[in-house]
Design a protein around this motif. Sequence first.
Motif, PDB file in Angstrom:
ATOM      1  N   HIS A 250     -72.241  15.164 -31.620  1.00 15.95           N
ATOM      2  CA  HIS A 250     -73.275  15.526 -32.724  1.00 15.95           C
ATOM      3  C   HIS A 250     -74.737  15.720 -32.140  1.00 15.95           C
ATOM      4  CE1 HIS A 250     -70.241  15.384 -35.669  1.00 15.95           C
ATOM      5  NE2 HIS A 250     -70.841  16.133 -36.116  1.00 15.95           N
ATOM      6  N   GLY A 251     -75.034  14.623 -31.065  1.00 14.17           N
ATOM      7  CA  GLY A 251     -76.444  14.772 -30.567  1.00 14.17           C
ATOM      8  C   GLY A 251     -76.625  16.123 -29.676  1.00 14.17           C
ATOM      9  N   VAL A 252     -75.470  16.750 -29.058  1.00  8.74           N
ATOM     10  CA  VAL A 252     -75.541  17.868 -28.424  1.00  8.74           C
ATOM     11  C   VAL A 252     -75.560  18.938 -29.201  1.00  8.74           C
ATOM     12  CG1 VAL A 252     -74.701  19.457 -26.719  1.00  8.74           C
ATOM     13  CG2 VAL A 252     -74.382  16.977 -26.275  1.00  8.74           C
ATOM     14  N   LEU A 253     -74.667  19.026 -30.497  1.00  6.86           N
ATOM     15  CA  LEU A 253     -74.789  19.905 -31.396  1.00  6.86           C
ATOM     16  C   LEU A 253     -76.047  20.161 -32.074  1.00  6.86           C
ATOM     17  CD1 LEU A 253     -72.866  21.978 -33.228  1.00  6.86           C
ATOM     18  CD2 LEU A 253     -72.263  20.151 -34.486  1.00  6.86           C
ATOM     19  N   ASP A 254     -76.735  19.107 -32.445  1.00 16.26           N
ATOM     20  CA  ASP A 254     -77.890  19.069 -33.075  1.00 16.26           C
ATOM     21  C   ASP A 254     -79.019  19.627 -32.187  1.00 16.26           C
ATOM     22  OD1 ASP A 254     -77.029  18.045 -35.297  1.00 16.26           O
ATOM     23  OD2 ASP A 254     -77.801  16.137 -34.715  1.00 16.26           O
ATOM     24  N   ALA A 255     -79.210  19.351 -31.022  1.00 16.17           N
ATOM     25  CA  ALA A 255     -80.142  19.791 -29.926  1.00 16.17           C
ATOM     26  C   ALA A 255     -79.789  21.390 -29.857  1.00 16.17           C
ATOM     27  CB  ALA A 255     -79.726  19.153 -28.512  1.00 16.17           C
ATOM     28  N   ILE A 256     -78.397  22.096 -29.701  1.00 21.13           N
ATOM     29  CA  ILE A 256     -78.508  23.304 -29.899  1.00 21.13           C
ATOM     30  C   ILE A 256     -78.922  23.929 -30.890  1.00 21.13           C
ATOM     31  CG2 ILE A 256     -76.683  25.146 -29.573  1.00 21.13           C
ATOM     32  CD1 ILE A 256     -74.738  23.356 -28.215  1.00 21.13           C
ATOM     33  N   ASN A 257     -78.653  23.483 -32.083  1.00 23.47           N
ATOM     34  CA  ASN A 257     -79.226  24.026 -33.342  1.00 23.47           C
ATOM     35  C   ASN A 257     -80.717  24.279 -33.381  1.00 23.47           C
ATOM     36  OD1 ASN A 257     -77.252  24.702 -35.742  1.00 23.47           O
ATOM     37  ND2 ASN A 257     -76.337  22.687 -35.184  1.00 23.47           N
ATOM     38  N   VAL A 258     -81.279  23.214 -32.932  1.00 26.82           N
ATOM     39  CA  VAL A 258     -82.889  23.388 -32.908  1.00 26.82           C
ATOM     40  C   VAL A 258     -83.291  23.921 -31.700  1.00 26.82           C
ATOM     41  CG1 VAL A 258     -83.071  21.497 -34.654  1.00 26.82           C
ATOM     42  CG2 VAL A 258     -83.221  20.952 -31.949  1.00 26.82           C
ATOM     43  N   GLY A 259     -82.681  24.349 -30.690  1.00 24.77           N
ATOM     44  CA  GLY A 259     -82.897  25.158 -29.582  1.00 24.77           C
ATOM     45  C   GLY A 259     -83.855  24.021 -28.471  1.00 24.77           C
ATOM     46  N   THR A 260     -83.273  23.032 -28.292  1.00 24.54           N
ATOM     47  CA  THR A 260     -83.810  21.961 -27.373  1.00 24.54           C
ATOM     48  C   THR A 260     -83.650  22.190 -25.985  1.00 24.54           C
ATOM     49  OG1 THR A 260     -83.961  20.162 -29.181  1.00 24.54           O
ATOM     50  CG2 THR A 260     -84.048  19.517 -26.653  1.00 24.54           C
ATOM     51  N   PRO A 261     -84.225  22.713 -25.171  1.00 29.17           N
ATOM     52  CA  PRO A 261     -84.067  22.917 -23.530  1.00 29.17           C
ATOM     53  C   PRO A 261     -83.282  21.490 -23.165  1.00 29.17           C
ATOM     54  CG  PRO A 261     -86.413  23.462 -23.971  1.00 29.17           C
ATOM     55  CD  PRO A 261     -85.952  22.496 -25.264  1.00 29.17           C
ATOM     56  N   TYR A 262     -82.357  21.947 -22.277  1.00 28.63           N
ATOM     57  CA  TYR A 262     -81.568  20.929 -21.718  1.00 28.63           C
ATOM     58  C   TYR A 262     -82.341  19.679 -21.041  1.00 28.63           C
ATOM     59  CZ  TYR A 262     -81.222  22.774 -16.845  1.00 28.63           C
ATOM     60  OH  TYR A 262     -81.439  23.115 -15.422  1.00 28.63           O
ATOM     61  N   ARG A 263     -83.225  20.178 -20.249  1.00 25.56           N
ATOM     62  CA  ARG A 263     -84.204  19.380 -19.798  1.00 25.56           C
ATOM     63  C   ARG A 263     -84.873  18.184 -20.615  1.00 25.56           C
ATOM     64  NH1 ARG A 263     -82.607  18.545 -14.412  1.00 25.56           N
ATOM     65  NH2 ARG A 263     -82.454  20.374 -13.111  1.00 25.56           N
ATOM     66  N   ASP A 264     -85.175  18.716 -21.717  1.00 21.19           N
ATOM     67  CA  ASP A 264     -85.912  17.820 -22.521  1.00 21.19           C
ATOM     68  C   ASP A 264     -84.742  16.605 -23.078  1.00 21.19           C
ATOM     69  OD1 ASP A 264     -88.078  19.337 -22.507  1.00 21.19           O
ATOM     70  OD2 ASP A 264     -87.921  19.949 -24.616  1.00 21.19           O
ATOM     71  N   LEU A 265     -83.528  16.909 -23.178  1.00 23.35           N
ATOM     72  CA  LEU A 265     -82.697  15.590 -23.158  1.00 23.35           C
ATOM     73  C   LEU A 265     -82.549  14.917 -22.217  1.00 23.35           C
ATOM     74  CD1 LEU A 265     -79.412  17.482 -25.199  1.00 23.35           C
ATOM     75  CD2 LEU A 265     -81.489  16.018 -26.072  1.00 23.35           C
ATOM     76  N   GLN A 266     -82.740  15.143 -21.083  1.00 19.92           N
ATOM     77  CA  GLN A 266     -82.766  14.271 -19.980  1.00 19.92           C
ATOM     78  C   GLN A 266     -83.790  13.118 -20.102  1.00 19.92           C
ATOM     79  OE1 GLN A 266     -83.100  16.157 -15.937  1.00 19.92           O
ATOM     80  NE2 GLN A 266     -82.906  14.334 -14.857  1.00 19.92           N
ATOM     81  N   TRP A 267     -84.705  13.350 -20.993  1.00 17.08           N
ATOM     82  CA  TRP A 267     -85.673  12.463 -20.811  1.00 17.08           C
ATOM     83  C   TRP A 267     -85.596  11.510 -22.097  1.00 17.08           C
ATOM     84  CZ3 TRP A 267     -87.434  11.179 -16.395  1.00 17.08           C
ATOM     85  CH2 TRP A 267     -87.505  12.154 -15.546  1.00 17.08           C
ATOM     86  N   ALA A 268     -84.724  11.645 -22.758  1.00 17.37           N
ATOM     87  CA  ALA A 268     -84.468  10.937 -24.108  1.00 17.37           C
ATOM     88  C   ALA A 268     -83.938   9.449 -23.698  1.00 17.37           C
ATOM     89  CB  ALA A 268     -83.163  11.424 -24.773  1.00 17.37           C
ATOM     90  N   VAL A 269     -84.177   8.689 -24.860  1.00 12.32           N
ATOM     91  CA  VAL A 269     -84.106   7.192 -24.473  1.00 12.32           C
ATOM     92  C   VAL A 269     -83.165   6.643 -25.311  1.00 12.32           C
ATOM     93  CG1 VAL A 269     -84.891   4.831 -24.096  1.00 12.32           C
ATOM     94  CG2 VAL A 269     -86.298   6.673 -23.600  1.00 12.32           C
ATOM     95  N   PRO A 270     -81.641   6.695 -25.007  1.00 10.73           N
ATOM     96  CA  PRO A 270     -80.513   6.555 -25.925  1.00 10.73           C
ATOM     97  C   PRO A 270     -80.174   5.148 -25.934  1.00 10.73           C
ATOM     98  CG  PRO A 270     -79.587   7.442 -23.848  1.00 10.73           C
ATOM     99  CD  PRO A 270     -81.079   7.328 -23.711  1.00 10.73           C
ATOM    100  N   ILE A 271     -79.430   4.665 -26.932  1.00  9.55           N
ATOM    101  CA  ILE A 271     -78.838   3.375 -27.138  1.00  9.55           C
ATOM    102  C   ILE A 271     -77.722   2.974 -26.274  1.00  9.55           C
ATOM    103  CG2 ILE A 271     -77.952   1.865 -28.716  1.00  9.55           C
ATOM    104  CD1 ILE A 271     -79.512   3.567 -30.973  1.00  9.55           C
ATOM    105  N   HIS A 272     -77.852   1.811 -25.533  1.00 10.67           N
ATOM    106  CA  HIS A 272     -76.784   1.145 -24.789  1.00 10.67           C
ATOM    107  C   HIS A 272     -76.275  -0.013 -25.569  1.00 10.67           C
ATOM    108  CE1 HIS A 272     -74.888  -0.369 -21.327  1.00 10.67           C
ATOM    109  NE2 HIS A 272     -75.390  -1.542 -21.651  1.00 10.67           N
ATOM    110  N   PRO A 273     -75.012  -0.144 -25.452  1.00  9.44           N
ATOM    111  CA  PRO A 273     -73.949   0.675 -25.061  1.00  9.44           C
ATOM    112  C   PRO A 273     -73.509   1.738 -25.853  1.00  9.44           C
ATOM    113  CG  PRO A 273     -73.163  -1.535 -25.415  1.00  9.44           C
ATOM    114  CD  PRO A 273     -74.482  -1.502 -25.805  1.00  9.44           C
ATOM    115  N   THR A 274     -73.339   2.930 -25.350  1.00 11.13           N
ATOM    116  CA  THR A 274     -72.728   4.008 -26.456  1.00 11.13           C
ATOM    117  C   THR A 274     -72.272   5.002 -25.335  1.00 11.13           C
ATOM    118  OG1 THR A 274     -74.886   5.254 -26.513  1.00 11.13           O
ATOM    119  CG2 THR A 274     -74.229   3.533 -28.283  1.00 11.13           C
TER     120      THR A 274
END
Length: 459
Positions: A419-443
């Motif tokens: 769903h993280g990717v599905l939501d990004a596609i829905n709102v048109g987030t460029p893939y490079r923007d997701l590269q700089w997200a700070v996700p929770i560890h460990p997941t």
Amino acid sequence: MNRRFDAIIIGAGQAGPSLAGRLTAAGMKVALIERKFVGGTCVNSGCMPTKAMVASAYAAHLARRAGDFGISVGGEITVDMRKVHARAAKVTLDARSGLERWLTSMENCTTLRGHARFIGPHKIEVGGELLSAPRIFINVGGRAARPDMPGIDQVKVLDNTDMVALDQAPRHLIVVGGSYVGLEFAQMFRRFGAEVTVVEKGPRLVSREDEDVSTSIKDILEREGIAIRVDAECIRFEPHGDEIRVGLHCAREPRDVVGSHVLLAVGRRPNTDDLGLDQAEIARDARGYITVDDRLATNVEGVFALGECNGRGAFTHTAYNDFEIVAANLLDGESRRVSDRVQGYALYIDPPLGRAGMSEAEGRKAGLPVLVGTRPMTRVGRAVEKGETLGFMKIVADAETGKILGAAILGPGGDEAIHGVLDAINVGTPYRDLQWAVPIHPTVSELIPTVIGAMHPSG
């Protein structure tokens, strides 16, 4: 006598009750017609009972692996299929009862039991009673397909509805059809103790997925002792004593396999052949699906088709989204379209497959400059910690526009992590923007930026 309503809804699946709620809240007088069970396939023979059974199968599998985690459970792990069945049936009954109570309490909604048939563009007959309304919404769903295969009328074959009613594990379950429904039942009944063989006419399982996904799914199932027979060009059925012989190949070995039960899982067909659609001149395609436009309207003014029967989505969530589109356009002054919907779904084997948007193959077929990034679950900390390292992650993007095209996550929690990717596609987030997200560890999701950082041209 002709009873007049502001709207008639045929079918109480995922779209029907919610639409009734919105229409009655807007002051409309609504009739909702259901010939069998409220809740449709999802509640009664699909998502809810099957996922309850998947949960029981996972519990059995984990109990057998307890020693891997330093836990001793003592003795042989056994499965009480009657209790498994009773638990799944309770999940269904509770959900169905809740929907029935909601409909009963809904002011201005009349629920009628019986089979609805059109006798004109805006006229319906049910149980000898005539109803009419300027707006009619068809939400009749679909059922398992039963193609005319050699010998099929000589033996007893089961469908998904029959499978959730079983209260004992088959000796040997033969699953004809190597796609989503068939594979979920194959794995769960293997974990319940049955011998299982999957028979697929095509060259690989779940053929709509990329080949690397299909290969990994095959590996997962074979590791659990499920026999996979692809390229079965000579599928046929015949009695074999008290059991059933299923033909695999015409000229090479093994030519057949014998089992105690056969599940036929080769697709779905819409419940549109006995609605009297011709009387209303409502158009259908060659497969029987009701033809709709981008706003789910049929060719007849004021008549709409929602859910599986329109051929625009075969999932509970797409049926519910159909309701959202119709309600938004009719009641909220919006202009929602089916073509704006981003495809997303899951395959509930263990580990599950979560899918969003395009596959790599679809992107390449569309002529797009595809970038792809992957990472095996053996290199995902969360998967290693849980001892569930089969599968991998995959993200697909457009090199020129930077748009994320799609993703596949086959691994622990893949149905949620997607769903993280599905939501990004829905709102048109460029893939490079997701590269700089700070996700929770460990997941599992924390590796999405890592996958993106390693993307390279496809092929």
